[in-house]
Write a protein that holds these residues in place. Structure first.
Motif, short mmCIF file in Angstrom:
data_model
loop_
_atom_site.label_atom_id
_atom_site.label_comp_id
_atom_site.label_asym_id
_atom_site.label_seq_id
_atom_site.Cartn_x
_atom_site.Cartn_y
_atom_site.Cartn_z
N ASP A 34 24.31 107.23 -0.24
CA ASP A 34 23.49 107.88 0.77
C ASP A 34 24.13 107.62 2.13
OD1 ASP A 34 21.08 109.10 1.86
OD2 ASP A 34 20.44 107.07 2.40
N SER A 69 23.59 113.28 0.70
CA SER A 69 22.51 113.11 1.68
C SER A 69 21.55 114.29 1.65
CB SER A 69 23.11 112.99 3.09
OG SER A 69 22.11 112.99 4.07
N ASN A 70 20.29 113.99 1.91
CA ASN A 70 19.31 115.07 2.04
C ASN A 70 19.35 115.70 3.43
OD1 ASN A 70 18.42 114.77 -0.57
ND2 ASN A 70 16.61 113.58 -0.05
N ASN A 71 20.16 115.15 4.31
CA ASN A 71 20.22 115.66 5.68
C ASN A 71 21.05 116.95 5.75
OD1 ASN A 71 19.90 115.72 8.51
ND2 ASN A 71 19.99 113.49 8.60
N GLN A 90 21.99 118.36 2.20
CA GLN A 90 20.75 118.95 1.68
C GLN A 90 20.68 118.81 0.16
OE1 GLN A 90 21.10 122.79 3.75
NE2 GLN A 90 19.37 122.15 5.04
N LYS A 92 18.62 117.40 -1.89
CA LYS A 92 17.32 117.47 -2.59
C LYS A 92 17.13 116.32 -3.57
CE LYS A 92 16.89 122.48 -2.22
NZ LYS A 92 18.14 123.23 -2.19
N LYS A 93 17.62 115.13 -3.18
CA LYS A 93 17.37 113.95 -4.02
C LYS A 93 15.87 113.73 -4.06
CE LYS A 93 19.96 111.42 -1.36
NZ LYS A 93 20.61 110.27 -0.73
N THR A 122 14.26 108.43 -3.58
CA THR A 122 15.33 109.43 -3.54
C THR A 122 16.56 108.90 -4.27
OG1 THR A 122 16.02 108.62 -1.35
CG2 THR A 122 14.55 110.54 -1.41
#
Length: 175
Positions: A34, A69-71, A90, A92-93, A122
């Motif tokens: 992450d 990363s979900n960012n 992005q 989507k964990k 996540t």
């Protein structure tokens, strides 16, 4: 049991406390990590000198690394590209698609890959659902973005539940 999907295989203070030789002994060749509050603070714009040094050491020791990363792309690329590390934004964990894509990009199996992150719902959940070895790190910042603040509240409930049942093998000051 659900708690087994939330319980990391290892808990450390920071990524710098991970024993890379121990990972090698486990047959680990790849690292899915992450970004925010795992490698650097969620609001820090770029890599710290310590992170640059650690990434260099990983590469020298033969590890493949992918930041998942979900960012947003702009956030993740600003850190990953100067480090020369591929990334998935992005993600989507905890869904499995980004984890699968990361192992495919590294050309490694789940058994040869570790997932490192700072969140149970996540990083750990996503990794454990697929059978990865997982490492939970203490968040590098004491603050979080909006969605993560909600996740942290849920984590606290889950950790308290597991702690009361003797399921947490590490000393934890978050409860």
């Amino acid at each position: 049991m659900l708690y087994s999907l939330l319980l990391p295989d290892l808990h450390v203070e920071s990524v710098y406390d991970i024993d890379l030789n121990e990972l090698k002994k486990r047959g680990i060749k790849g690292i899915i990590t992450d970004l925010d509050n795992t490698l650097i603070e969620w609001n820090r714009p770029d890599a710290t000198p310590e992170l640059v040094k650690w990434m260099k050491e990983l590469k020298e020791q033969g590890f493949s690394v992918v930041i998942v990363s979900n960012n947003r792309q702009t956030r993740v690329s600003k850190v990953a590209e100067p480090l020369g590390v591929p990334f998935i934004h992005q993600a989507k964990k905890p869904t499995s698609s980004a984890f699968r894509r990361a192992t495919r990009e590294m050309g490694l199996s789940v058994q040869e890959t570790v997932v490192i992150g700072d969140q149970l719902f996540t990083d750990v959940l996503g990794g454990k659902r697929m059978g990865f070895y997982t490492i939970l790190v203490v968040p590098v910042a004491q603050s979080d973005g909006f969605i993560t603040r909600f996740n942290r509240r849920m984590e606290k409930v889950a950790l308290n539940w597991m702690r009361k049942r003797g399921k947490i093998p590490w000393e934890d000051s978050n409860g």
